[in-house]
Design an enzyme around this catalytic site. Structure first.
Site, PDB file in Angstrom:
ATOM      1  N   CYS A 130      28.966 -30.048   0.254  1.00 50.71           N
ATOM      2  CA  CYS A 130      30.015 -30.476   0.879  1.00 50.71           C
ATOM      3  C   CYS A 130      30.247 -32.230   0.567  1.00 50.71           C
ATOM      4  CB  CYS A 130      29.963 -30.307   2.283  1.00 50.71           C
ATOM      5  SG  CYS A 130      31.509 -30.994   3.161  1.00 50.71           S
ATOM      6  N   CYS A 164      31.850 -34.027   3.491  1.00 52.21           N
ATOM      7  CA  CYS A 164      30.700 -34.406   4.750  1.00 52.21           C
ATOM      8  C   CYS A 164      29.706 -35.320   4.306  1.00 52.21           C
ATOM      9  CB  CYS A 164      29.993 -33.000   5.034  1.00 52.21           C
ATOM     10  SG  CYS A 164      30.869 -31.427   4.889  1.00 52.21           S
ATOM     11  N   ASP A 165      29.210 -35.392   3.287  1.00 48.66           N
ATOM     12  CA  ASP A 165      28.129 -36.205   2.875  1.00 48.66           C
ATOM     13  C   ASP A 165      28.510 -37.524   1.842  1.00 48.66           C
ATOM     14  OD1 ASP A 165      26.660 -34.778   4.491  1.00 48.66           O
ATOM     15  OD2 ASP A 165      26.211 -33.096   2.775  1.00 48.66           O
TER      16      ASP A 165
END
Ligand code: FAD
Ligand code: NAP
Length: 305
Positions: free
Chosen positions: A134, A137-138
């Site tokens: 992701c 997200c990261d």
């Protein structure tokens, strides 16, 4: 826990749309959000092809609108993950990881799909320490670093472009010489000076220093090479989250729930499926939302008989 007319598993576009139609049909409706409230779109920063939005909308914003619309329609939304189901008799029984038992006369399965992994040793070892599925997200953790994205579909291309907001350089690694992603996305990818594409290249392993990722072992047309890298984003597609239905519903060889050609009916009367969980072909938010509408109407007709 009281029985409801229609229980919906999943809070992606399919689940929320089904819940809105079910509640508006006057049925008592409960929706179980599952492990990813809002579904797959929660990890995308920009959606440009969901009708009704002239400007791109973020996945979390779109899903928040759907949740609010469902709540307004009278849907009971519960944060739980279905751990087991018993579809052998009606009312159907679904037991959540919370220990709650849900009973219903019609069940709509909209559990979507989860990220696929490559299955190479370093991937598990360094997941969360340089390996992710992701970018939204990261990506933030890779400012001014070199990162790789593995895959050739829309998600891989989107993630590669998104990561250029943070990374020094992004290398897209694809096993073939042609991308599966939409043409408009391919054009954006090729125009981006921070992105390099490695064609006909397979990732054999993700190597590290025991704490974090340091390089990739690649099989290229010129032989095996080790390429230094700080982060790896695996974007090779998703598989349906259907293991809890094994032996109770007809599924295809890849685990997609089989539905009737012109409806959302599954092999078990009173059980309906909607969205990516029964769609190996289109896998689009708008298609999932359409399926959700079908499933709610099919469930309502089933309950009226
Ligand atoms: P999902 O969105 O997968 O939702 C499944 C739901 O089921 C989740 O809420 C999950 O928590 C729940 N669940 C799972 N297991 C259980 C369980 N055991 N019990 C209860 N609930 C459970 N499509 C587009 O049209 N446009 C885009 O721009 C686009 N961008 C994308 C970007 C990314 C990064 C990804 C990964 C996908 C993208 N897609 C896009 C595809 C789109 O996200 C999917 O087609 C869509 O989300 C499928 O909706 P769904 O409701 O079927 O399932
Ligand atoms: P996808 O379209 O199935 O693409 C998966 C990619 O990963 C393919 O290029 C595939 O290679 C590659 N791959 C699969 N297994 C692999 C392995 N073991 N090793 C190396 N590479 C592997 O999946 P997706 O990109 O996740 O997209 C899912 C769905 O969401 C699609 O329907 C997509 O259209 C949709 N989506 C749409 C948008 C949008 O409309 N803007 C955005 C994101 C996603 P091959 O090509 O060789 O098979």
């Amino acid at each position: 826990m009281t029985k409801v007319d229609i229980l919906i598993m999943g809070s992606g576009p399919a689940g929320y749309t089904a819940s809105i139609y079910a509640a508006r049909a006057g049925r008592s409706t409960r929706l179980i959000t599952g492990p990813q409230p809002g579904g797959q779109l929660m990890i995308t920063s920009s959606i440009e092809n969901y009708p009704g939005f002239v400007d791109p909308i973020s996945g979390p914003s779109l899903m928040d609108q759907m949740r609010q619309q469902a709540e307004k329609a009278g849907v009971e939304i519960m944060n739980d993950v279905t751990a087991s189901v018993d579809l052998s008799s009606n009312p159907f029984v679904c037991v959540g990881e919370s220990g709650t038992t849900h009973r219903c006369n019609a069940l709509i399965i909209a559990v979507g799909a989860c990220a696929k992994w490559l299955g190479i040793p370093g991937e598990t070892r360094y997941r969360g320490s340089g390996v992710s599925a992701c970018a939204t997200c990261d990506g933030f953790f890779f400012r001014q670093k070199d990162v790789a994205v593995i895959g050739g579909g829309n998600v891989a291309v989107e993630e590669a472009i998104y990561l250029t907001n943070f990374a020094k350089k992004v290398v897209l690694i694809h096993r073939r010489n042609e991308l599966r992603a939409e043409k408009i996305m391919q054009i954006r990818l090729m125009k981006n000076p921070k992105i390099e594409v490695l064609w006909n290249t397979k990732t054999m392993d993700i190597l590290g220093d025991g704490v974090k990722v340091t390089s990739l072992l690649l099989s290229t047309p010129d032989g095996e090479v080790e390429r230094p890298i700080d982060g790896v984003f695996v974007a090779i597609g998703h598989r349906p989250a259907t293991s809890i239905f094994d032996g109770q519903l007809e599924m295809d060889k890849n685990g997609y729930i089989v539905t009737d050609k012109t409806s959302s009916c599954t092999s078990s009367p009173g059980v309906f499926a909607a969205g990516d969980v029964c769609d190996p072909v289109y896998r689009q938010a708008i298609v999932s939302a359409g399926h959700g509408c079908m499933a709610a109407r099919d469930a309502d007709w089933f309950l009226s008989q």
